[in-house]
Design an enzyme around this catalytic site. Structure first.
Site, mmCIF file in Angstrom:
data_model
loop_
_atom_site.group_PDB
_atom_site.id
_atom_site.type_symbol
_atom_site.label_atom_id
_atom_site.label_comp_id
_atom_site.label_asym_id
_atom_site.label_seq_id
_atom_site.Cartn_x
_atom_site.Cartn_y
_atom_site.Cartn_z
ATOM 1 N N TYR A 111 0.845 -1.196 0.000
ATOM 2 C CA TYR A 111 0.000 0.000 0.000
ATOM 3 C C TYR A 111 0.880 1.247 0.000
ATOM 4 O O TYR A 111 1.852 1.328 0.750
ATOM 5 C CB TYR A 111 -0.879 -0.063 1.244
ATOM 6 C CG TYR A 111 -1.839 1.055 1.493
ATOM 7 C CD1 TYR A 111 -2.669 1.559 0.493
ATOM 8 C CD2 TYR A 111 -1.967 1.577 2.785
ATOM 9 C CE1 TYR A 111 -3.575 2.570 0.762
ATOM 10 C CE2 TYR A 111 -2.879 2.584 3.067
ATOM 11 C CZ TYR A 111 -3.679 3.077 2.054
ATOM 12 O OH TYR A 111 -4.581 4.077 2.335
ATOM 13 N N LYS A 210 -12.199 -1.920 6.624
ATOM 14 C CA LYS A 210 -12.740 -2.497 5.400
ATOM 15 C C LYS A 210 -13.696 -3.646 5.710
ATOM 16 O O LYS A 210 -14.854 -3.410 6.035
ATOM 17 C CB LYS A 210 -11.590 -2.869 4.479
ATOM 18 C CG LYS A 210 -10.811 -1.591 4.063
ATOM 19 C CD LYS A 210 -9.620 -1.861 3.220
ATOM 20 C CE LYS A 210 -9.028 -0.576 2.648
ATOM 21 N NZ LYS A 210 -8.476 0.346 3.668
#
Length: 395
Positions: A111, A210
């Site tokens: 990421y 998430k």
């Protein structure tokens, strides 16, 4: 509950009467100060403040303890630290174990903020970072140094979705620098589709924002670790002031109860969309770990128990700015937004030069526009129809 199947574990994890006080769900206990009835009670709480005893709000309340216990049960860890977001979980997990002069080895498909933390923050602390190809496997030994303290994985990789050969990487690292801490960003698998600690990884990190929360309405990070790392990770997080509020912890615990059924739908729908895209004449490549031919698919098939809803595909054509705006602005079901893991379907685009810029010491092998999708819980035929209409806008 370890002998029970995943859905049963998800429903019951962290729901002891100590945390529910007789209700179905854990209590929401909001507190800064926690009152002691006696000097002896205060001494007891002080001695056991790191072991789930009420002590001070920053150490957590029953609401936090319930979620932490649930995460340990689900991921097989000795302890779980809660953070205000996934990026905080990554940064503070790394900070817990490094010092000046150390070396961090990170996948070049991590990421982007994780990469930036290493290159922009750790570099100021006298810590060096280098990068490895996600498909390197046992050849990672070529990048290990005597001072390598942390090896950081992310599988599948961010945006391009490569799956590591984790057993080969772990074995190679242990053979050269046995004391190195191996971490993984395990968000895509929600910590349950890939049991990281069972594969010899020390710390499993998630943006629980998430899939665990699952409704795009709260932000939280988790780090579950083995006994070797637990005390150091826990105390560093405490000293750094890392915590989440009780309401967010409660929302996350509640999200766990439906995680199993949601993940199955994400898996089924995303794979159906991926298979449809793979046959589309305007698509050059589909990057979905569960799709044969995707990079590292064989490792996904061997090591994972399912798929989530995030993947990407590459167009044969690189869209110009006007074409890209016309394509993205006119979807009816896919929204443009960062993050993923909620019930809704999302879409974002990346040009190849952008991907190249965030792949340190790496190369990209495509020239068309890359589209990242998160497939939500809508009817999959409606989603495919929306995507099909999008292709009609590309001429």
């Amino acid at each position: 509950m370890a002998d029970k199947k995943l859905d049963t574990q998800l429903v019951n994890a962290g729901r002891s009467k100590k945390y529910t006080l007789g209700a179905v769900n854990s209590v929401i206990q909001r507190a800064s100060s926690l009152v002691f009835d006696s000097v002896e009670a205060k001494k007891h709480a002080t001695r056991n403040r790191a072991n789930g005893e009420l002590f001070y709000g920053r150490r957590g309340t029953l609401t936090h303890f319930s979620l932490q216990q649930a995460m340990c049960e689900l991921e097989g860890g000795a302890g779980c630290v809660l953070f205000p977001c996934g990026a905080a979980a990554v940064a503070n997990s790394i900070l817990a174990f490094i010092e000046q002069g150390d070396h961090v080895l990170m996948t070049n498909t991590a990421y982007e903020p994780s990469q930036d933390f290493c290159s922009k923050i750790l570099s100021k602390l006298g810590v060096t970072t280098s990068w490895f190809d996600p498909l390197i496997g046992a050849d990672i030994v070529k990048h290990l140094q005597p001072n390598t303290k942390i090896v950081f994985l992310e599988s599948p990789g961010s945006i391009t979705m490569e799956v590591h050969d984790v057993p080969a990487i772990v074995a190679a690292v242990r053979s050269v620098v046995p004391d190195a801490i191996i971490m993984i960003d395990n968000t895509w698998a929600a910590g349950v589709l890939f049991k990281a600690l069972d594969f010899g990884i020390d710390v499993s990190i998630q943006a629980a924002t998430k899939y665990l929360v699952g409704h795009s309405d709260a932000m939280i990070g988790t780090a579950v670790c083995n006994a070797r790392c637990w005390e150091q990770l826990r105390e560093n997080a405490y000293l750094m002031g890392q915590m989440v509020d009780a309401d967010t912890a409660y929302i996350t615990s509640r999200g766990l109860r439906t995680l199993g059924v949601r993940l199955r739908q994400h898996h089924e729908s995303s794979l159906k969309v991926a298979e449809w895209l793979a046959e589309h004449p305007q698509v050059a490549r589909v990057n979905h770990p569960a799709l044969p031919g995707s990079k590292g698919h064989e490792f996904w098939k061997r090591d994972f128990t399912g798929s989530s809803g995030l993947f990407s595909f590459v167009l044969k054509k690189k869209l110009n700015n006007e074409e890209l705006a016309n394509y993205l602005d006119n979807f009816s079901l896919f929204s443009m937004a960062y993050s993923w893991g909620g019930y809704e379907s999302l879409i974002l685009a990346n040009q190849p030069e952008h991907i190249a810029a965030i792949r340190p010491q790496g190369e990209i092998d495509f020239s068309g526009t890359l589209i990242r999708l998160h497939i939500g819980l809508e009817d999959v035929d409606d989603l495919i129809a929306d995507l099909d209409a999008g292709f009609a806008r590309i001429v």
